[in-house]
Structures are given as structure tokens and as C-alpha cells.
Scaffold this motif. Sequence first.
Motif, PDB file in Angstrom:
ATOM      1  N   PRO A   1      -1.202  -2.885   0.755  1.00 39.13           N
ATOM      2  CA  PRO A   1      -1.630  -3.790  -0.313  1.00 39.13           C
ATOM      3  C   PRO A   1      -0.864  -3.561  -1.617  1.00 39.13           C
ATOM      4  CG  PRO A   1      -3.524  -2.859   0.786  1.00 39.13           C
ATOM      5  CD  PRO A   1      -2.324  -2.136   1.300  1.00 39.13           C
ATOM      6  N   VAL A   2      -0.434  -2.325  -1.865  1.00 37.12           N
ATOM      7  CA  VAL A   2       0.345  -2.049  -3.076  1.00 37.12           C
ATOM      8  C   VAL A   2       1.675  -2.779  -3.005  1.00 37.12           C
ATOM      9  CG1 VAL A   2       1.482  -0.242  -4.408  1.00 37.12           C
ATOM     10  CG2 VAL A   2      -0.796   0.159  -3.450  1.00 37.12           C
ATOM     11  N   VAL A   3       2.328  -2.735  -1.846  1.00 34.64           N
ATOM     12  CA  VAL A   3       3.586  -3.451  -1.661  1.00 34.64           C
ATOM     13  C   VAL A   3       3.346  -4.958  -1.740  1.00 34.64           C
ATOM     14  CG1 VAL A   3       5.450  -3.925  -0.033  1.00 34.64           C
ATOM     15  CG2 VAL A   3       4.613  -1.595  -0.324  1.00 34.64           C
ATOM     16  N   ALA A   4       2.255  -5.413  -1.146  1.00 31.86           N
ATOM     17  CA  ALA A   4       1.942  -6.845  -1.179  1.00 31.86           C
ATOM     18  C   ALA A   4       1.578  -7.296  -2.592  1.00 31.86           C
ATOM     19  CB  ALA A   4       0.795  -7.155  -0.235  1.00 31.86           C
ATOM     20  N   GLY A   5       1.209  -6.352  -3.463  1.00 35.76           N
ATOM     21  CA  GLY A   5       0.857  -6.683  -4.835  1.00 35.76           C
ATOM     22  C   GLY A   5       1.994  -7.298  -5.624  1.00 35.76           C
ATOM     23  N   PHE A   6       3.217  -7.170  -5.117  1.00 37.32           N
ATOM     24  CA  PHE A   6       4.349  -7.803  -5.782  1.00 37.32           C
ATOM     25  C   PHE A   6       4.413  -9.303  -5.499  1.00 37.32           C
ATOM     26  CE2 PHE A   6       5.928  -3.379  -5.251  1.00 37.32           C
ATOM     27  CZ  PHE A   6       5.958  -3.056  -6.597  1.00 37.32           C
ATOM     28  N   THR A   7       3.787  -9.745  -4.407  1.00 35.10           N
ATOM     29  CA  THR A   7       3.859 -11.162  -4.033  1.00 35.10           C
ATOM     30  C   THR A   7       2.526 -11.887  -4.161  1.00 35.10           C
ATOM     31  OG1 THR A   7       3.464 -10.624  -1.711  1.00 35.10           O
ATOM     32  CG2 THR A   7       5.762 -10.758  -2.437  1.00 35.10           C
ATOM     33  N   VAL A   8       1.429 -11.165  -4.206  1.00 37.40           N
ATOM     34  CA  VAL A   8       0.114 -11.780  -4.373  1.00 37.40           C
ATOM     35  C   VAL A   8      -0.466 -11.299  -5.695  1.00 37.40           C
ATOM     36  CG1 VAL A   8      -0.299 -11.934  -1.895  1.00 37.40           C
ATOM     37  CG2 VAL A   8      -1.100  -9.943  -3.142  1.00 37.40           C
ATOM     38  N   PRO A   9      -1.478 -11.969  -6.211  1.00 38.27           N
ATOM     39  CA  PRO A   9      -2.092 -11.498  -7.457  1.00 38.27           C
ATOM     40  C   PRO A   9      -2.600 -10.056  -7.307  1.00 38.27           C
ATOM     41  CG  PRO A   9      -2.842 -13.702  -6.941  1.00 38.27           C
ATOM     42  CD  PRO A   9      -2.045 -13.234  -5.769  1.00 38.27           C
ATOM     43  N   PRO A  10      -2.397  -9.208  -8.295  1.00 36.45           N
ATOM     44  CA  PRO A  10      -2.769  -7.789  -8.209  1.00 36.45           C
ATOM     45  C   PRO A  10      -4.243  -7.554  -7.891  1.00 36.45           C
ATOM     46  CG  PRO A  10      -1.378  -8.159 -10.115  1.00 36.45           C
ATOM     47  CD  PRO A  10      -1.695  -9.510  -9.544  1.00 36.45           C
ATOM     48  N   ILE A  11      -5.118  -8.458  -8.303  1.00 40.29           N
ATOM     49  CA  ILE A  11      -6.540  -8.254  -8.022  1.00 40.29           C
ATOM     50  C   ILE A  11      -6.810  -8.233  -6.519  1.00 40.29           C
ATOM     51  CG2 ILE A  11      -7.156 -10.695  -8.182  1.00 40.29           C
ATOM     52  CD1 ILE A  11      -9.296  -7.739  -9.393  1.00 40.29           C
ATOM     53  N   TYR A  12      -6.068  -9.022  -5.746  1.00 40.91           N
ATOM     54  CA  TYR A  12      -6.233  -9.012  -4.290  1.00 40.91           C
ATOM     55  C   TYR A  12      -5.759  -7.685  -3.705  1.00 40.91           C
ATOM     56  CZ  TYR A  12      -7.004 -14.039  -4.671  1.00 40.91           C
ATOM     57  OH  TYR A  12      -7.498 -15.265  -4.991  1.00 40.91           O
ATOM     58  N   ALA A  13      -4.655  -7.173  -4.204  1.00 41.20           N
ATOM     59  CA  ALA A  13      -4.136  -5.894  -3.709  1.00 41.20           C
ATOM     60  C   ALA A  13      -5.109  -4.759  -4.029  1.00 41.20           C
ATOM     61  CB  ALA A  13      -2.764  -5.612  -4.309  1.00 41.20           C
ATOM     62  N   VAL A  14      -5.633  -4.734  -5.243  1.00 39.93           N
ATOM     63  CA  VAL A  14      -6.570  -3.682  -5.649  1.00 39.93           C
ATOM     64  C   VAL A  14      -7.850  -3.774  -4.829  1.00 39.93           C
ATOM     65  CG1 VAL A  14      -8.007  -2.859  -7.559  1.00 39.93           C
ATOM     66  CG2 VAL A  14      -5.617  -3.462  -7.957  1.00 39.93           C
ATOM     67  N   THR A  15      -8.364  -4.983  -4.649  1.00 42.44           N
ATOM     68  CA  THR A  15      -9.579  -5.177  -3.848  1.00 42.44           C
ATOM     69  C   THR A  15      -9.366  -4.717  -2.415  1.00 42.44           C
ATOM     70  OG1 THR A  15     -10.175  -7.059  -5.231  1.00 42.44           O
ATOM     71  CG2 THR A  15     -11.281  -6.873  -3.102  1.00 42.44           C
ATOM     72  N   THR A  16      -8.210  -5.035  -1.843  1.00 42.44           N
ATOM     73  CA  THR A  16      -7.915  -4.624  -0.467  1.00 42.44           C
ATOM     74  C   THR A  16      -7.851  -3.107  -0.353  1.00 42.44           C
ATOM     75  OG1 THR A  16      -6.703  -6.677  -0.135  1.00 42.44           O
ATOM     76  CG2 THR A  16      -6.317  -4.913   1.451  1.00 42.44           C
ATOM     77  N   VAL A  17      -7.242  -2.435  -1.323  1.00 44.13           N
ATOM     78  CA  VAL A  17      -7.175  -0.965  -1.298  1.00 44.13           C
ATOM     79  C   VAL A  17      -8.583  -0.378  -1.328  1.00 44.13           C
ATOM     80  CG1 VAL A  17      -6.508   1.071  -2.632  1.00 44.13           C
ATOM     81  CG2 VAL A  17      -4.866  -0.757  -2.266  1.00 44.13           C
ATOM     82  N   PHE A  18      -9.450  -0.898  -2.191  1.00 48.22           N
ATOM     83  CA  PHE A  18     -10.815  -0.382  -2.256  1.00 48.22           C
ATOM     84  C   PHE A  18     -11.586  -0.656  -0.969  1.00 48.22           C
ATOM     85  CE2 PHE A  18     -10.273  -0.329  -6.956  1.00 48.22           C
ATOM     86  CZ  PHE A  18     -10.551   1.006  -7.120  1.00 48.22           C
ATOM     87  N   LEU A  19     -11.412  -1.827  -0.385  1.00 45.61           N
ATOM     88  CA  LEU A  19     -12.100  -2.134   0.873  1.00 45.61           C
ATOM     89  C   LEU A  19     -11.611  -1.238   2.004  1.00 45.61           C
ATOM     90  CD1 LEU A  19     -12.324  -6.040   0.755  1.00 45.61           C
ATOM     91  CD2 LEU A  19     -14.194  -4.379   0.553  1.00 45.61           C
ATOM     92  N   LEU A  20     -10.300  -1.044   2.106  1.00 47.20           N
ATOM     93  CA  LEU A  20      -9.765  -0.149   3.136  1.00 47.20           C
ATOM     94  C   LEU A  20     -10.267   1.278   2.927  1.00 47.20           C
ATOM     95  CD1 LEU A  20      -6.065  -1.325   3.547  1.00 47.20           C
ATOM     96  CD2 LEU A  20      -7.873  -1.427   5.263  1.00 47.20           C
ATOM     97  N   GLY A  21     -10.282   1.729   1.680  1.00 48.88           N
ATOM     98  CA  GLY A  21     -10.785   3.066   1.382  1.00 48.88           C
ATOM     99  C   GLY A  21     -12.239   3.225   1.791  1.00 48.88           C
ATOM    100  N   ALA A  22     -13.043   2.200   1.550  1.00 45.69           N
ATOM    101  CA  ALA A  22     -14.460   2.247   1.935  1.00 45.69           C
ATOM    102  C   ALA A  22     -14.615   2.301   3.450  1.00 45.69           C
ATOM    103  CB  ALA A  22     -15.197   1.040   1.366  1.00 45.69           C
ATOM    104  N   VAL A  23     -13.809   1.527   4.160  1.00 46.62           N
ATOM    105  CA  VAL A  23     -13.884   1.541   5.628  1.00 46.62           C
ATOM    106  C   VAL A  23     -13.482   2.908   6.164  1.00 46.62           C
ATOM    107  CG1 VAL A  23     -12.842   0.602   7.726  1.00 46.62           C
ATOM    108  CG2 VAL A  23     -13.596  -0.941   5.909  1.00 46.62           C
ATOM    109  N   PHE A  24     -12.396   3.497   5.635  1.00 41.12           N
ATOM    110  CA  PHE A  24     -11.957   4.823   6.087  1.00 41.12           C
ATOM    111  C   PHE A  24     -13.008   5.881   5.788  1.00 41.12           C
ATOM    112  CE2 PHE A  24      -7.300   3.434   5.597  1.00 41.12           C
ATOM    113  CZ  PHE A  24      -7.282   2.989   6.908  1.00 41.12           C
ATOM    114  N   TYR A  25     -13.725   5.729   4.681  1.00 44.03           N
ATOM    115  CA  TYR A  25     -14.756   6.685   4.321  1.00 44.03           C
ATOM    116  C   TYR A  25     -15.988   6.547   5.223  1.00 44.03           C
ATOM    117  CZ  TYR A  25     -18.452   8.922   1.639  1.00 44.03           C
ATOM    118  OH  TYR A  25     -19.507   9.706   1.261  1.00 44.03           O
ATOM    119  N   LEU A  26     -16.367   5.317   5.543  1.00 41.85           N
ATOM    120  CA  LEU A  26     -17.606   5.069   6.278  1.00 41.85           C
ATOM    121  C   LEU A  26     -17.488   5.231   7.791  1.00 41.85           C
ATOM    122  CD1 LEU A  26     -18.938   2.006   4.268  1.00 41.85           C
ATOM    123  CD2 LEU A  26     -19.781   4.353   4.199  1.00 41.85           C
TER     124      LEU A  26
END
Length: 164
Positions: free
Chosen positions: A88-113
Motif C-alpha cells: 500500500p505504501v508503494v501504491a500510495g504514489f498512484t492512489v490517494p494516500p488515505i487509501y494507502a494508510v487505511t489499507t496498511v492499518f487494515l492489514l496490520g489489524a488482520v495480522f494481529y487478529l
Amino acid sequence: MAGTVVVRAEQSGIGRAGTFTVLVDGEPVGRVRQGDVARFPAAAGTREVRVTSKDRTRSNALTVQVGEDSDTSITARSTGLGYTLFLPVVAGFTVPPIYAVTTVFLLGAVFYLVPGLMFRLRADPEPLAALPAPAGAGEESGGTGLWWESDPALAKRFRKDADA
């Protein structure tokens, strides 16, 4: 009487070594650094072993039979899915940064849970003497196989025989 649980934590592919906390029946018994082997005493009988990392992600729970005065070998291996947090960080260059940040947090939550997504445990059928030596300090080692080999169902499905 007591036996010994031997945990071999394989070195990660990028050479960065982390430290795992080893839990036997839900109780912390010690720590093992990636690339090293550690021995932990455990009461004989059926035991549940799990490892956790500093970020509180945890492995799958592995039920093992600990024999009296014998070693039970276990390998902790990274699945490599942690690298998906960089996508998502790499994709943040082509999509709005809010989507990249949201995706990182969602992935982090899934890995944690979900236990077992970041790293997995597998029981070693071979005795400790037959296990390869752990990677030394400064030596890069990506392990001896692919991440899916730690899951018996996937290993059976995707096994590549030497005869074929």
C-alpha cells in the motif's frame, strides 16, 4: 519428570533477526532469536506451544507430545506475508494516500487478529541431532523451504517429489 521443547527459529530472508517469546500451555518460558536454537524444559505430556513477537502477532498453536527425558523439536518460520504491508505504501504514489494508510492499518489489524499469518510453527519429525545447524551471526539464510511447507495440508497439496 520433564522433557525439553527445542525451538529453532529460522532466520528471516532479509537478514534482520527478531526475537520470539515462546509460550508453553499459554505461559511464557523464554525467548529465542531468529537464527538460533533454544531449549526449554516442559512437563511430560501433551503441550501446546506458540511463539509471539514484539508486535504481539502470534503463531499458530502447535500441540506436541513431550516425552520424559527427551527432546521435542519445533521450527518457527516466517510466512513472508509481512512484506505485504509495503505494497500500500508503494501504491500510495498512484492512489490517494488515505487509501494507502487505511489499507496498511487494515492489514496490520488482520495480522494481529489472525494467528499464524506472520509466522508458523511446525513439529520436526527428525531428532535434534539430524537438524541442520542454525545460521550463524552475520550469515544470511532464508530457510530450507517455502512458507507453505509449515502447513501440512498445503505441503501435501503442493509437494514436489524428486521422482517427478
